[in-house]
Design a protein around this motif. Sequence first.
Motif, PDB file in Angstrom:
ATOM      1  N   TYR A  36     -10.051 -43.837   6.826  1.00  8.91           N
ATOM      2  CA  TYR A  36     -11.182 -44.768   7.232  1.00  8.91           C
ATOM      3  C   TYR A  36     -12.591 -44.296   7.143  1.00  8.91           C
ATOM      4  N   LEU A  37     -12.575 -43.115   7.562  1.00 14.86           N
ATOM      5  CA  LEU A  37     -14.030 -42.346   7.525  1.00 14.86           C
ATOM      6  C   LEU A  37     -14.612 -41.988   6.168  1.00 14.86           C
ATOM      7  N   TYR A  38     -13.433 -41.506   5.328  1.00 15.27           N
ATOM      8  CA  TYR A  38     -13.902 -40.985   4.052  1.00 15.27           C
ATOM      9  C   TYR A  38     -13.098 -41.732   2.961  1.00 15.27           C
ATOM     10  N   PRO A  39     -13.380 -43.385   2.724  1.00 14.81           N
ATOM     11  CA  PRO A  39     -12.458 -43.780   2.079  1.00 14.81           C
ATOM     12  C   PRO A  39     -12.433 -43.777   0.489  1.00 14.81           C
ATOM     13  N   GLN A  40     -13.525 -43.091  -0.103  1.00 12.70           N
ATOM     14  CA  GLN A  40     -13.567 -42.974  -1.432  1.00 12.70           C
ATOM     15  C   GLN A  40     -12.992 -41.640  -2.067  1.00 12.70           C
ATOM     16  N   LEU A  41     -12.790 -41.484  -3.269  1.00 10.62           N
ATOM     17  CA  LEU A  41     -12.367 -40.304  -3.859  1.00 10.62           C
ATOM     18  C   LEU A  41     -13.414 -39.810  -4.967  1.00 10.62           C
ATOM     19  N   ALA A  42     -13.933 -38.845  -4.411  1.00 11.07           N
ATOM     20  CA  ALA A  42     -14.931 -38.226  -5.320  1.00 11.07           C
ATOM     21  C   ALA A  42     -14.223 -37.312  -6.183  1.00 11.07           C
ATOM     22  N   VAL A  43     -14.283 -37.770  -7.722  1.00  7.54           N
ATOM     23  CA  VAL A  43     -13.472 -36.737  -8.658  1.00  7.54           C
ATOM     24  C   VAL A  43     -14.444 -35.788  -9.270  1.00  7.54           C
ATOM     25  N   ARG A  44     -14.272 -34.479  -9.059  1.00  8.81           N
ATOM     26  CA  ARG A  44     -15.151 -33.576  -9.795  1.00  8.81           C
ATOM     27  C   ARG A  44     -14.877 -33.141 -11.345  1.00  8.81           C
ATOM     28  N   GLY A  45     -13.575 -33.295 -11.571  1.00  7.18           N
ATOM     29  CA  GLY A  45     -13.152 -33.225 -12.828  1.00  7.18           C
ATOM     30  C   GLY A  45     -11.894 -32.285 -13.043  1.00  7.18           C
ATOM     31  N   PRO A  46     -11.651 -31.807 -14.370  1.00  3.89           N
ATOM     32  CA  PRO A  46     -10.490 -31.174 -14.552  1.00  3.89           C
ATOM     33  C   PRO A  46     -10.432 -29.619 -14.164  1.00  3.89           C
ATOM     34  N   THR A  71     -11.743 -24.326 -17.984  1.00  4.71           N
ATOM     35  CA  THR A  71     -11.347 -25.193 -19.302  1.00  4.71           C
ATOM     36  C   THR A  71      -9.914 -24.426 -19.638  1.00  4.71           C
ATOM     37  N   PRO A  72      -9.445 -25.326 -20.615  1.00  5.20           N
ATOM     38  CA  PRO A  72      -8.066 -24.924 -20.926  1.00  5.20           C
ATOM     39  C   PRO A  72      -7.979 -23.287 -21.447  1.00  5.20           C
ATOM     40  N   GLN A  73      -9.041 -23.081 -22.402  1.00  5.06           N
ATOM     41  CA  GLN A  73      -9.178 -21.694 -22.999  1.00  5.06           C
ATOM     42  C   GLN A  73      -9.092 -20.490 -21.907  1.00  5.06           C
ATOM     43  N   GLN A  74      -9.686 -20.716 -20.637  1.00  7.81           N
ATOM     44  CA  GLN A  74      -9.727 -19.893 -19.518  1.00  7.81           C
ATOM     45  C   GLN A  74      -8.424 -19.644 -19.200  1.00  7.81           C
ATOM     46  N   ARG A 121       9.373 -20.494 -20.791  1.00  8.27           N
ATOM     47  CA  ARG A 121       8.589 -21.402 -21.256  1.00  8.27           C
ATOM     48  C   ARG A 121       7.267 -21.268 -20.419  1.00  8.27           C
ATOM     49  N   TYR A 122       6.144 -21.105 -21.150  1.00  8.39           N
ATOM     50  CA  TYR A 122       4.696 -20.908 -20.140  1.00  8.39           C
ATOM     51  C   TYR A 122       4.124 -22.066 -20.793  1.00  8.39           C
ATOM     52  N   ARG A 123       3.316 -22.649 -19.981  1.00 12.08           N
ATOM     53  CA  ARG A 123       2.707 -23.831 -20.421  1.00 12.08           C
ATOM     54  C   ARG A 123       1.216 -23.782 -19.605  1.00 12.08           C
ATOM     55  N   ILE A 124       0.016 -24.222 -20.538  1.00 10.06           N
ATOM     56  CA  ILE A 124      -1.104 -24.456 -19.849  1.00 10.06           C
ATOM     57  C   ILE A 124      -1.057 -25.757 -19.187  1.00 10.06           C
ATOM     58  N   ILE A 125      -1.559 -25.874 -17.995  1.00 11.33           N
ATOM     59  CA  ILE A 125      -1.243 -27.120 -17.194  1.00 11.33           C
ATOM     60  C   ILE A 125      -2.618 -27.628 -16.870  1.00 11.33           C
ATOM     61  N   ARG A 126      -2.690 -28.846 -16.719  1.00  6.74           N
ATOM     62  CA  ARG A 126      -4.233 -29.642 -16.402  1.00  6.74           C
ATOM     63  C   ARG A 126      -3.850 -30.360 -15.061  1.00  6.74           C
ATOM     64  N   GLY A 127      -4.829 -30.156 -14.216  1.00  5.47           N
ATOM     65  CA  GLY A 127      -4.958 -31.031 -13.032  1.00  5.47           C
ATOM     66  C   GLY A 127      -6.437 -31.718 -12.967  1.00  5.47           C
ATOM     67  N   ARG A 312      -5.816 -31.750 -22.476  1.00  5.37           N
ATOM     68  CA  ARG A 312      -6.067 -33.009 -23.642  1.00  5.37           C
ATOM     69  C   ARG A 312      -6.742 -32.809 -24.688  1.00  5.37           C
ATOM     70  N   PRO A 313      -6.843 -33.492 -25.662  1.00  2.00           N
ATOM     71  CA  PRO A 313      -7.787 -33.219 -26.715  1.00  2.00           C
ATOM     72  C   PRO A 313      -9.160 -33.361 -26.375  1.00  2.00           C
ATOM     73  N   SER A 314      -9.404 -34.211 -25.505  1.00  2.00           N
ATOM     74  CA  SER A 314     -11.021 -34.292 -25.193  1.00  2.00           C
ATOM     75  C   SER A 314     -11.546 -33.263 -24.169  1.00  2.00           C
ATOM     76  N   ASP A 315     -10.515 -32.691 -23.754  1.00  2.00           N
ATOM     77  CA  ASP A 315     -11.165 -31.613 -22.579  1.00  2.00           C
ATOM     78  C   ASP A 315     -12.101 -30.753 -23.137  1.00  2.00           C
ATOM     79  N   MET A 316     -13.164 -30.483 -22.335  1.00  2.00           N
ATOM     80  CA  MET A 316     -14.002 -29.470 -22.920  1.00  2.00           C
ATOM     81  C   MET A 316     -13.814 -27.830 -23.167  1.00  2.00           C
ATOM     82  N   GLU A 317     -14.174 -27.475 -24.033  1.00  2.00           N
ATOM     83  CA  GLU A 317     -14.124 -25.982 -24.050  1.00  2.00           C
ATOM     84  C   GLU A 317     -15.515 -25.304 -24.551  1.00  2.00           C
ATOM     85  N   THR A 318     -15.521 -23.919 -23.839  1.00  2.00           N
ATOM     86  CA  THR A 318     -16.948 -23.316 -24.103  1.00  2.00           C
ATOM     87  C   THR A 318     -16.496 -21.912 -24.895  1.00  2.00           C
TER      88      THR A 318
END
Length: 338
Positions: A36-46, A71-74, A121-127, A312-318
């Motif tokens: 009730y006090l904090y009803p919204q979700l503020a998404v920072r990113g992946p 980033t995925p590369q990290q 099996r080792y996998r890069i995962i995204r959250g 994802r293909p659209s995830d930013m890399e540096t």
Amino acid sequence: MPDDWKRQIDALHSDLVRRDDPAAWVSEADAVDASYLYPQLAVRGPVFGLAARATGAEEPWRLLGDVTDGTPQQARDGLNSLLWFKAKDGTDDPEQRRALLAAVARLERETVNEVTVLGTRYRIIRGDEFARAGADGLEPPRPTDPEPGDVSWADRPSPPSQDIGFTLGPNSAEGLMAGALRIALRGFTYSGGHLPPPLRKDSELAARDYPEVVLLPVSFGVAERRGERWRPRGALMPTPHDARRLLVHGMTELWPLLYDFDDAERTAFRRAAEDFKAAGRANQVVVRDRCFRICRVERMVRIGTDGPESARPSDMETTEPMKLHPTMDADGVIHYDE
């Protein structure tokens, strides 16, 4: 409400009643108040990390480290180092070492999101990282959030990770409100015309192909309010007090050096830090019109039929794949000149 949604909520409620745990009911009451006090979700990113499971087994995927990389590369670089050190210190078998180093060589050249070596099996995962928000900003810690047994302000080693070993599967111990949030997040996608079309499309595909959601352990961090926006300041911590210690360290030691504070700024931040410490479990401090708050941070990972979602293909890399460690041969000899 769809029948499947309602059935899962009913099951969570029944489990909570069956456990008859007073502490769990108090935590649920806190979670209801927060909704009730904090009803919204503020998404920072992946955020990104590493998970693994044995091949040909029914055991679940488990986290190998913190899911906090930007980033995925990290995360790929983290896997590169993990396998290199396994080859260096984890085996005396030349054939096993050769297999590990072959995977390392591939990670040095390619942007791969999964490798299989020595039966694992080792996998890069995204959250996705998010916090609750309300009229007064981001949600601070709740009264029932666990605090460390030692609430000292003295320097100490980094607290242990809550992510390592965490199972990416159904969590029978989750609360009713957490379960409801997890189910509601199934349909979450990036939306809005200001976002690039590839990012929105990948988000929609992810909701379709990875329909289940797992909530990772709750973390705590420092955020600074700038105008109408809150920005993170530093790493995530496992408890509110660890985040408070991080804030005090920033105000008294790190930021004065990093931003070349003058004497007046040093004095103002030092006094504010002392007042913050004296207040005990304070969650906010204002210094020279700068507002810092201890915030409650949550993360989610999507799960599909083959396990957790990867990059994802659209995830930013540096950065790009590169050689991170010296050359090692199958006998474990390291060649620094190659």
